[in-house]
Scaffold this motif. Structure first.
Motif, PDB file in Angstrom:
ATOM      1  N   TRP A 164      -4.987   9.591  -1.043  1.00  0.00           N
ATOM      2  CA  TRP A 164      -4.317   8.481  -1.749  1.00  0.00           C
ATOM      3  C   TRP A 164      -4.685   7.134  -1.125  1.00  0.00           C
ATOM      4  CZ3 TRP A 164      -3.398  10.045  -6.169  1.00  0.00           C
ATOM      5  CH2 TRP A 164      -2.716  11.225  -6.458  1.00  0.00           C
ATOM      6  N   PHE A 187       2.536   1.767  -3.386  1.00  0.00           N
ATOM      7  CA  PHE A 187       1.617   2.197  -4.424  1.00  0.00           C
ATOM      8  C   PHE A 187       1.227   3.663  -4.232  1.00  0.00           C
ATOM      9  CE2 PHE A 187      -2.703   2.602  -6.211  1.00  0.00           C
ATOM     10  CZ  PHE A 187      -2.423   2.259  -7.530  1.00  0.00           C
ATOM     11  N   MET A 188       0.936   4.053  -2.988  1.00  0.00           N
ATOM     12  CA  MET A 188       0.544   5.442  -2.732  1.00  0.00           C
ATOM     13  C   MET A 188       1.691   6.403  -3.038  1.00  0.00           C
ATOM     14  SD  MET A 188      -1.970   5.345   0.607  1.00  0.00           S
ATOM     15  CE  MET A 188      -0.791   4.530   1.685  1.00  0.00           C
ATOM     16  N   LEU A 197       1.796   6.874  -6.750  1.00  0.00           N
ATOM     17  CA  LEU A 197       0.720   7.759  -7.186  1.00  0.00           C
ATOM     18  C   LEU A 197       1.095   9.217  -6.950  1.00  0.00           C
ATOM     19  CD1 LEU A 197      -2.504   5.936  -5.906  1.00  0.00           C
ATOM     20  CD2 LEU A 197      -1.736   6.140  -8.261  1.00  0.00           C
ATOM     21  N   ARG A 238      -6.945   0.331  -6.406  1.00  0.00           N
ATOM     22  CA  ARG A 238      -5.695   0.283  -7.167  1.00  0.00           C
ATOM     23  C   ARG A 238      -5.748  -0.661  -8.359  1.00  0.00           C
ATOM     24  NH1 ARG A 238      -3.754  -1.861  -2.112  1.00  0.00           N
ATOM     25  NH2 ARG A 238      -3.692  -4.130  -2.106  1.00  0.00           N
ATOM     26  N   ASP A 292       0.818  -1.202   0.000  1.00  0.00           N
ATOM     27  CA  ASP A 292       0.000   0.000   0.000  1.00  0.00           C
ATOM     28  C   ASP A 292       0.858   1.260   0.000  1.00  0.00           C
ATOM     29  OD1 ASP A 292      -2.186  -1.612   0.028  1.00  0.00           O
ATOM     30  OD2 ASP A 292      -2.525  -1.472   2.187  1.00  0.00           O
ATOM     31  N   ASN A 327      -6.106   4.059  -3.144  1.00  0.00           N
ATOM     32  CA  ASN A 327      -5.426   2.767  -3.028  1.00  0.00           C
ATOM     33  C   ASN A 327      -6.418   1.613  -2.969  1.00  0.00           C
ATOM     34  OD1 ASN A 327      -3.051   1.019  -2.427  1.00  0.00           O
ATOM     35  ND2 ASN A 327      -4.081   0.786  -0.456  1.00  0.00           N
TER      36      ASN A 327
END
Length: 571
Positions: free
Chosen positions: A466, A444-445, A448, A473, A441, A470
């Motif tokens: 975000w 990924f954030m 972004l 996603r 997580d 997520n």
């Protein structure tokens, strides 16, 4: 057939064995495995293997050789279980359970190959040839397994009917007992299995009737498969082998045809008969097809080698090669049994070949579940060797293969982490770090926040926003790449609070997020679909030129007593 007289104490002992097996599985899976996964990998396979072997082979519980064989089976299963547990240590739960299921299938196949040899040793028969005994025992074990599945299926169908009938009159006790009470389920499975084995072993004439029926079916199929074998081999010179090499499944299809021909021949080849139950023309057809069967296996081997040479080893290709090796021994054995001219009936030699092939297959299965033929190690070493030699690029390295290859694959992933060339690409770096146990997580954030383009006038969102994105996603997998997604704001409901629209230009969809002041949180409120072919540059240009806005919908929501209904209209 294995016509065995089982004494009353032996039958009661077998019933007790089935109940103990069910009870042990219940305790291991329900109570011990959740606390320590080692019980699942060591205890459950051994608990299933030992009682099952005992049920199929026991004549008397006082027989010392029986306990010697059980000790050997226990040591072998424990060793293979330990190896598998070491290999997959640290895997996620669902993948470990999937691998445990595959391991159970391996054990079942090994049991079917080993049981005839144990049974011959524990209960030898005078005046019966070794292959005749092996043939009868193999049939009996396979049909006993069929009886077990049928008995369990029918019993649980009756219990389902029982529970549903009482449920319609408001009594749910039986449904709760039969299908929601785990100890009952495990004990019932163990008891039904034990009773089914006792039935199959004591009613050998009934089981023999099923064997005769299936043998008649195989007798009718064998000439048809033989004809197919000859027709296809005659067609090959006109089509060429290049057509075969272009198909991924070619080796599997050719191997399946050869295996089906050999299996049907082994079924029809009754050791009690001196010849096949066919006319002269059909016998000639079958013998000719057996003579050309090695060609099919050799072509399958060639097709497999092309794939190995092009793409390297994988577990599937290694298994395919081992299957081809067993089939090659089997087909060549039948070939030589037919072509040699020493006056001996070829069926005699074919019986010995069938026994040898069963032992070869058993040895290979054991080795596959040991460090000797570790398919994960072989495939990972092959894949990484191709990468380091320059045969494949960093982009072509299969992280999926490495991530699904146990400890060896994980070690390869760690080596890639120290590979500067591989880590140069941001996408590859992110995927690799995620597989190595990084916080998916957070990674990924961060991607972004770093890579999503902000439209003019749009401020940088906080972490709370975000985190909501997520959750979706899977819709924004491409947003981790630079300039793949665009974030803008627009007041879509005239409340004075602008909503945020996250555009994805990779065809994954675009979502609308709104802030809820009462909950003090962002939430997904809907989606928007861009016209086909619209690019990020066109959207940004429209924003800069002030050509982005909103339009009221002409179709309204229906109301009843002033309460609005959720109304949807098709395009």
């Amino acid at each position: 057939m294995d016509n065995v007289e089982l004494s009353r104490p032996t039958r009661w002992g077998m019933i007790a064995t089935g109940l103990v097996q069910g009870l042990m599985c219940y305790l291991l899976i329900t109570w011990l495995a959740p606390k320590n996964s080692g019980w699942l990998f060591y205890g459950v396979p051994a608990t299933v293997a030992l009682p099952s072997t005992l049920l199929f082979t026991v004549i008397s519980f006082r027989q010392k050789r029986l306990w010697g064989w059980l000790a050997l089976v226990f040591v072998a299963v424990l060793g293979m279980s330990g190896w598998m547990k070491w290999q997959i240590d640290g895997e996620v739960g669902w993948r470990a359970n999937s691998l445990l299921w595959d391991y159970g299938c391996y054990l079942l196949l090994m049991a079917m190959l080993l049981l005839p040899w144990i049974q011959q040793n524990l209960n030898p028969r005078q005046g019966v040839t070794r292959y005749a005994r092996f043939y009868g025992l193999a049939w009996h074990n396979a049909l006993t397994l069929l009886v077990i599945f049928i008995a369990n299926g029918l019993t649980w169908l009756v219990l389902l009917l029982w529970s549903e009938l009482f449920k319609i009159v408001g009594i749910s006790f039986f449904k709760t007992l039969f299908f929601d009470t785990q100890w009952f389920i495990y004990l019932a499975l163990g008891l039904i299995t034990a009773l089914a084995v006792i039935l199959a072993r004591t009613q050998s004439r009934l089981v023999g009737a099923i064997q005769k029926l299936m043998t008649l079916i195989a007798t009718g199929l064998l000439p048809l498969v033989s004809l197919l074998t000859l027709l296809f081999i005659v067609t090959l010179p006109f089509t060429g082998l290049s057509a075969i090499s272009r198909h991924v499944s070619a080796a599997g299809l050719l191997s399946t045809l050869a295996f089906l021909l050999l299996l049907l021949m082994a079924i029809v080849r009754d050791p009690q008969k001196i010849s096949l139950p066919f006319t002269g023309a059909l016998r000639c057809l079958i013998k000719t097809s057996l003579l050309v069967a090695p060609i099919y296996v050799l072509i399958a081997a060639w097709a497999l080698w092309l794939r190995v040479n092009q793409y390297g080893w994988t577990p599937g290709r290694l298994h395919g090669v081992l299957v081809v090796m067993v089939l090659l021994v089997w087909t060549l054995g039948y070939f030589f049994s037919i072509v040699r001219r020493n006056g001996q009936n070829p069926l005699v030699l074919q019986g010995k070949i069938n026994q040898a092939v069963s032992l070869l297959a058993l040895v290979i299965l054991v080795l596959l579940n040991s460090p000797v033929l570790d398919s994960w190690r072989i495939s990972v070493n092959s894949h990484m060797g191709r990468y380091h030699s320059g045969k494949i690029t960093a982009e072509q390295v299969s992280l999926y293969l490495l991530d699904h290859s146990g400890r060896t694959g994980r070690a390869a992933l760690v080596s890639l982490k120290n590979d500067a060339e591989y880590m140069k690409d941001a996408k590859r770096k992110r995927e690799l770090l995620t597989m190595l146990g990084g916080n998916r997580d957070q990674l990924f954030m961060k991607d972004l926040a770093d890579n999503v383009v902000l439209a003019p006038g749009t401020s940088q969102p906080d972490e709370a926003f975000w985190q909501v994105v997520n959750e979706d996603r899977y819709r924004f997998a491409s947003c981790g790449e630079k300039n793949a997604c665009l974030l803008t704001t627009q007041d879509l409901n005239d409340d004075g609070q602008p909503e945020r629209i996250l555009f994805s230009f990779a065809g994954e969809g675009s979502l609308i997020y709104a802030y809820d002041p009462a909950k003090k949180a962002w939430a997904n409120k809907g989606s928007v679909k861009l016209p086909k072919g619209m690019t990020e540059e066109q959207v940004l240009r429209a924003m800069r030129e002030g050509k982005i806005g909103t339009k009221a919908k002409s179709w309204r929501d229906l109301t009843i007593n002033g309460e609005a209904l959720e109304t949807y209209y098709s395009n």
